[in-house]
Design an enzyme around this catalytic site. Structure first.
Site, short mmCIF file in Angstrom:
data_model
loop_
_atom_site.label_atom_id
_atom_site.label_comp_id
_atom_site.label_asym_id
_atom_site.label_seq_id
_atom_site.Cartn_x
_atom_site.Cartn_y
_atom_site.Cartn_z
N ASP A 238 0.85 -1.18 0.00
CA ASP A 238 0.00 0.00 0.00
C ASP A 238 0.89 1.24 0.00
O ASP A 238 1.73 1.42 0.89
CB ASP A 238 -0.89 -0.03 1.25
N ASP B 289 -3.99 2.53 -5.17
CA ASP B 289 -2.67 2.55 -4.50
C ASP B 289 -2.42 1.32 -3.64
O ASP B 289 -1.65 1.37 -2.70
CB ASP B 289 -2.54 3.82 -3.67
N GLU B 290 -3.06 0.22 -3.98
CA GLU B 290 -3.05 -0.93 -3.07
C GLU B 290 -3.05 -2.25 -3.87
O GLU B 290 -3.83 -2.39 -4.81
CB GLU B 290 -4.33 -0.84 -2.25
MG LIG Z 1 -2.44 4.00 0.50
#
Ligand SMILES: [Mg+2]
Length: 386
Positions: A12, A106-107
């Site tokens: 992340d 974002d993960e």
């Molecule tokens: Mg993040």
């Protein structure tokens, strides 16, 4: 035969939007930064750790955030840049990972099960993280564990800019001292009922029997018990399974009526954008397909900023159509397809008066769900030769 030991990594990017803003404007480094909508009506999309220290967090109304941290620098967000960096990180992971899921902008989850015959999953993930940081300069954290749930919580514990490996067999011990709120799905209300039962830490849950928990909390009680034991069986869904949402239309009669064709294109794009939102997904790529009466078929696609919004998908579809279509030629079939689907991160949709936009779409989609899709047409005119 016992099943192989599972290894799942969760990666992340740390306060992703803020990190991108700082990369593009180094004078922001070390400052309290809030990325989000307008000062009076917007909500916080994300914020730097310096702002978090004042109690600011995602989804908080901007007004409140500014009260808590009046000196914060406000950034409206440059969405194209976020998509660009997100793709960059995805490409680095895709080049190395045997199987991965892009859980949001974002993960990522990576399934390394079975790979321990060939390499050490922990060292491998450390090396991948270093490569991402070296190439993109973005801080990223990871958790490695035997399932998705533990890996995600481990990432949370490792932040900012760190990593954590919960070794097989240590799941319960890792969870026990953590607050129950670490589990996703435990909202304020549930948290209250748990506290009323004397449940504060995850370890407390196992002092009850599953039946007792079920009596007090309903079906969820049993699930909570399993979670506290560290059990989670959900799979990593491969990003490359080219998932898509598409629609096509073969016309009763071949047609070269440009106005009609554009209207159809808009209607079809709205239809699949609706499906996208129902799935709570964003897409990063759109394609248009045309088939002529002699069955010649052409298609063209373009990558776009991750979105679920008609306002962004329709112009992209029209642009592709205009580039693709040999004007005046009759068309037999028209198709639109959305790909590069990713789960809809809270942040991904929270731009320019985000809540309002989300509410609007929800209202429209509710009506569509209730009365069928033809029920509501947004006011829109398709200009000729657009
Ligand atoms: Mg993040």
């Amino acid at each position: 035969m016992s099943s192989p030991q599972r290894y799942i990594a969760h990666l992340d990017l740390d306060s992703f939007f803020v990190s991108v803003e700082v990369l593009n404007n180094p004078s922001l480094k070390g400052k309290a930064i809030i990325v989000g909508g307008s000062k009076d009506r917007g909500v916080v999309s994300t914020c730097s750790y310096e702002a978090r220290a004042y109690g600011v967090h995602s989804a908080m109304p901007m007004k409140k955030a500014m009260e808590l941290c009046p000196h914060a620098v406000l950034v409206q967000g440059t969405r194209g840049e976020y998509s660009r960096y997100s793709r960059w990180v995805t490409d680095i992971i895709a080049a190395k990972a045997p199987l991965f899921e892009k859980a949001s902008i974002d993960e990522f989850f990576i399934d390394l099960t079975g790979m321990d015959k060939y390499f050490d999953p922990y060292k491998w993930t450390i090396a991948l993280r270093e490569e991402i940081i070296e190439k993109t300069q973005l801080p990223i954290s990871f958790g490695l564990a035997t399932n998705k749930m533990i890996a995600k919580i481990a990432t949370d514990m490792a932040k900012p800019n760190g990593y954590l490996f919960v070794q097989p067999g240590y799941e319960q011990a890792f969870l026990a001292p953590l607050p129950v709120s670490k589990f996703s799905g435990v909202g304020e209300q549930t948290n209250k009922s748990l506290k009323a039962m004397g449940l504060h830490l995850i370890g407390d849950i196992l002092k009850f029997t599953p039946l007792e928990l079920e009596k007090k909390l309903g079906k969820w009680g049993f699930e909570l018990y399993k979670k506290a034991q560290g059990i989670n069986v959900s799979e990593v869904h491969n990003y490359h399974e080219a998932k898509s949402i598409s629609t096509e239309n073969t016309f009763h009669e071949n047609t070269s009526d440009n106005t009609f064709l554009l209207k159809e294109l808009v209607r079809m794009t709205e239809k699949i954008a609706f499906e996208l939102r129902q799935d709570e997904k964003l897409c990063g790529c759109i394609a248009v397909k045309i088939r002529y009466p002699n069955f010649d078929t052409t298609s063209k696609q373009t990558t776009i900023q991750y979105t679920f919004s008609d306002d962004e998908l329709i112009p992209a579809a029209i642009k592709l159509f205009n580039e693709l279509y040999k004007k005046g030629m009759p068309i037999r079939l028209l198709g639109v397809r959305l790909t590069e689907l990713t789960s809809h991160a809270l942040q991904g949709s929270l731009f320019d008066n985000p809540q309002k936009k989300k509410d609007l779409y929800k209202a429209i989609d509710d009506v569509k769900n209730k009365y069928g899709r033809g029920a509501l047409q947004k006011a829109r005119t398709v200009k000729k030769n657009e």
